[in-house]
Design a protein around this motif. Structure first.
Motif, PDB file in Angstrom:
ATOM      1  N   ALA A   1     -30.835 -17.321   4.680  1.00 20.96           N
ATOM      2  CA  ALA A   1     -29.900 -18.323   5.192  1.00 20.96           C
ATOM      3  C   ALA A   1     -28.518 -18.157   4.560  1.00 20.96           C
ATOM      4  O   ALA A   1     -27.489 -18.316   5.234  1.00 20.96           O
ATOM      5  CB  ALA A   1     -30.439 -19.730   4.915  1.00 20.96           C
ATOM      6  N   THR A   2     -28.476 -17.823   3.288  1.00 21.59           N
ATOM      7  CA  THR A   2     -27.193 -17.649   2.593  1.00 21.59           C
ATOM      8  C   THR A   2     -26.431 -16.451   3.133  1.00 21.59           C
ATOM      9  O   THR A   2     -25.229 -16.538   3.413  1.00 21.59           O
ATOM     10  CB  THR A   2     -27.419 -17.472   1.078  1.00 21.59           C
ATOM     11  OG1 THR A   2     -28.063 -18.634   0.553  1.00 21.59           O
ATOM     12  CG2 THR A   2     -26.100 -17.267   0.344  1.00 21.59           C
ATOM     13  N   ILE A   3     -27.113 -15.327   3.269  1.00 20.52           N
ATOM     14  CA  ILE A   3     -26.435 -14.105   3.708  1.00 20.52           C
ATOM     15  C   ILE A   3     -25.922 -14.241   5.142  1.00 20.52           C
ATOM     16  O   ILE A   3     -24.888 -13.666   5.505  1.00 20.52           O
ATOM     17  CB  ILE A   3     -27.384 -12.881   3.571  1.00 20.52           C
ATOM     18  CG1 ILE A   3     -26.568 -11.585   3.486  1.00 20.52           C
ATOM     19  CG2 ILE A   3     -28.378 -12.820   4.682  1.00 20.52           C
ATOM     20  CD1 ILE A   3     -25.770 -11.449   2.226  1.00 20.52           C
ATOM     21  N   LEU A   4     -26.607 -15.041   5.967  1.00 20.69           N
ATOM     22  CA  LEU A   4     -26.144 -15.290   7.332  1.00 20.69           C
ATOM     23  C   LEU A   4     -25.011 -16.318   7.365  1.00 20.69           C
ATOM     24  O   LEU A   4     -24.111 -16.249   8.206  1.00 20.69           O
ATOM     25  CB  LEU A   4     -27.305 -15.782   8.203  1.00 20.69           C
ATOM     26  CG  LEU A   4     -28.442 -14.780   8.442  1.00 20.69           C
ATOM     27  CD1 LEU A   4     -29.569 -15.441   9.241  1.00 20.69           C
ATOM     28  CD2 LEU A   4     -27.942 -13.540   9.159  1.00 20.69           C
ATOM     29  N   LEU A   5     -25.047 -17.262   6.423  1.00 19.73           N
ATOM     30  CA  LEU A   5     -24.059 -18.330   6.411  1.00 19.73           C
ATOM     31  C   LEU A   5     -22.674 -17.837   5.999  1.00 19.73           C
ATOM     32  O   LEU A   5     -21.661 -18.376   6.474  1.00 19.73           O
ATOM     33  CB  LEU A   5     -24.522 -19.447   5.457  1.00 19.73           C
ATOM     34  CG  LEU A   5     -23.635 -20.698   5.387  1.00 19.73           C
ATOM     35  CD1 LEU A   5     -23.528 -21.364   6.750  1.00 19.73           C
ATOM     36  CD2 LEU A   5     -24.200 -21.687   4.357  1.00 19.73           C
ATOM     37  N   ILE A   6     -22.617 -16.820   5.152  1.00 26.91           N
ATOM     38  CA  ILE A   6     -21.327 -16.364   4.622  1.00 26.91           C
ATOM     39  C   ILE A   6     -20.338 -16.000   5.733  1.00 26.91           C
ATOM     40  O   ILE A   6     -19.245 -16.572   5.815  1.00 26.91           O
ATOM     41  CB  ILE A   6     -21.518 -15.202   3.636  1.00 26.91           C
ATOM     42  CG1 ILE A   6     -22.145 -15.712   2.328  1.00 26.91           C
ATOM     43  CG2 ILE A   6     -20.190 -14.510   3.330  1.00 26.91           C
ATOM     44  CD1 ILE A   6     -22.523 -14.614   1.343  1.00 26.91           C
TER      45      ILE A   6
END
Length: 464
Positions: A320-325
């Protein structure tokens, strides 16, 4: 007045010394002492403490690796595509420095520890909060309220309210937290930035469940690995997103590949680092539960309040973090009224999700959507607080972080707790403070009733 100032200066110097030692030094000491108090042998207690200390060192190294490599790429993106906004992102280290360089920051640790002890005695909380490094969050809201109101009393009140609410939220979320994460029984998360998202994550998750189609989408990180193999692993997604950002930043081919490998490495190494926390924590957690069960048979038990760094290595958090950036970068520029573009704070996105996952059950799709919604709202909160935040920064650090431009940071200025407490105390002053105080007392009373009921049930089960 001079006497009071000298006491505050003394406390400030002592706290600054402790803080400057860093979590990697003090946590091994704290955990060794706790372990021995729980009846663990000295060698085992020292080993547990050292594992936790090494975990903090490793996490610091990984975070710096991410920031040092991601930061220049994002800066290049902002320049090339004219993504600059009015508010400069100075990240959480600056916010922490502002917090601890204030009068409220000088007294926040001893006062919060005293409040924790009092609430434990009154059964207003079951959390023993040893995550003292994150007390800067409470000092932060206290410091900006003190500047806004020109009153130390209002600032200290805001910090205390933030701390009490964090302890209650830690109790409320401890059960779903332990149910979702492995080996987290008896642990709670009292960090207000993370715990503050929990009620909104619960509410948004319920809302998403009511939307036809959306409620049928369930993407599990572990299932992604099984279904897509390497393509579904965080390490591969890290490489892809890193290369994409490098390409958009117009890096030469070699640097594109390097950024991709670094992002993939971060996604792979974070779970390995956080496993050290767990390895150090488990013996002490188990010993604590056994001691409470043995000594307090009619007690529902206590929680150890710990840093959310324990669980940021979960696959769903990483995905989720890597997609959110990249998505957040784009959304921050196009949303009307927002003047904040998260750059330096991007490494802190990992800490949005630890208390979202227990409510989404690790569903990456819903986790990502909730995280995006909360961060869009967080951008507006940072924008709203940027004026007073900038004034506080200048008072605490001079021109170290700004020479005229307004500044902000995701952590802790994008927290709903920060925004609500600030509006109630700084803007509504006495009336808002009274309302906020009554609401907080009501939360504590409600939490106490729950704790008393659980203790009574535990006593009844022992008698049977």
């Amino acid at each position: 007045m001079e006497y009071i100032n000298s006491i505050l200066d003394f406390l400030g110097d002592g706290i600054a010394y402790i803080i400057n030692l860093g979590a990697s030094v003090m946590m091994p000491i704290i955990f060794t002492i706790i372990g021995m108090c729980m009846g663990i042998k000295l060698t085992k207690a020292v080993r547990s403490g050292l594992y936790v200390g090494v975990g903090f060192v490793g996490l610091g190294v990984i975070t710096k690796l991410l920031t040092d490599n991601l930061g220049p790429a994002v800066d290049a993106l902002a320049t090339i595509y004219n993504l600059e906004t009015d508010i400069l992102d100075i990240g959480w280290p600056a916010a922490a420095e502002v917090a601890y360089n204030s009068a409220v920051g000088a007294v926040v640790i001893p006062i919060c520890l005293g409040i924790n002890l009092l609430l434990l005695i009154l059964k207003g909380t079951r959390t023993v909060n040893i995550d003292i490094w994150n007390f800067w969050h409470h000092a932060f809201i206290g410091s900006i309220v003190a500047v806004a109101t020109e009153s130390f009393a209002y600032g200290l009140f805001a910090a205390v309210i933030c701390y009490i609410i964090s302890l209650v939220l830690a109790d409320f979320t401890a059960k779903p937290f332990a149910k979702f994460y492995d080996k987290m029984e008896g642990i709670s998360i009292p960090q207000p930035f993370v715990a503050g998202f929990a009620p909104f994550a619960w509410l948004l998750n319920k809302g998403l469940d009511l939307i036809p189609g959306i409620n049928k989408i369930n993407i599990d990180a572990d299932e992604m690995k099984k279904k897509f193999g390497l393509l579904g692993e965080p390490i591969f997604l890290g490489v892809i997103v890193g290369c994409l950002l490098g390409a958009l930043a117009q890096y030469e081919f070699a640097k594109v590949l390097q950024l991709g490998i670094v992002m993939g490495a971060v996604m792979e190494l974070i779970p390995r680092i956080t496993s050290l926390f767990i390895e150090g924590l488990v013996p002490i957690s188990e010993a604590t539960r056994e001691l409470v069960k043995r000594k307090f048979k009619n007690s529902a038990g206590l929680y150890i309040g710990m840093t959310p760094a324990l669980v940021i290595g979960h696959p769903a958090t990483l995905v989720a973090t890597i997609l959110l950036i990249p998505v957040l970068l784009f959304v921050s520029v196009v949303t009307p009224g927002n003047k904040f573009l998260p750059l330096t704070s991007l490494a802190g996105l990992l800490y949005i999700f630890p208390m979202i996952l227990p409510y989404t059950k690790g569903n990456v799709f819903k986790t990502f959507l909730i995280g995006l919604i909360l961060m869009i709202a967080g951008n507006y909160m940072v924008t709203s607080l940027s004026g007073i935040f900038t004034e506080s920064v200048v008072q605490a650090t001079g021109t170290k972080y700004t020479t005229g431009q307004q500044v902000g940071a995701i952590d802790f200025a994008a927290s709903p707790i920060t925004w609500i407490i600030y509006q109630m105390t700084a803007n509504l002053k006495l009336v808002g403070s009274v309302i906020l105080g009554l609401l907080t007392v009501g939360l504590v009373v409600f939490n106490r009733q729950k704790n008393v009921i659980k203790s009574t049930e535990a006593e009844g089960s022992v008698e049977q």
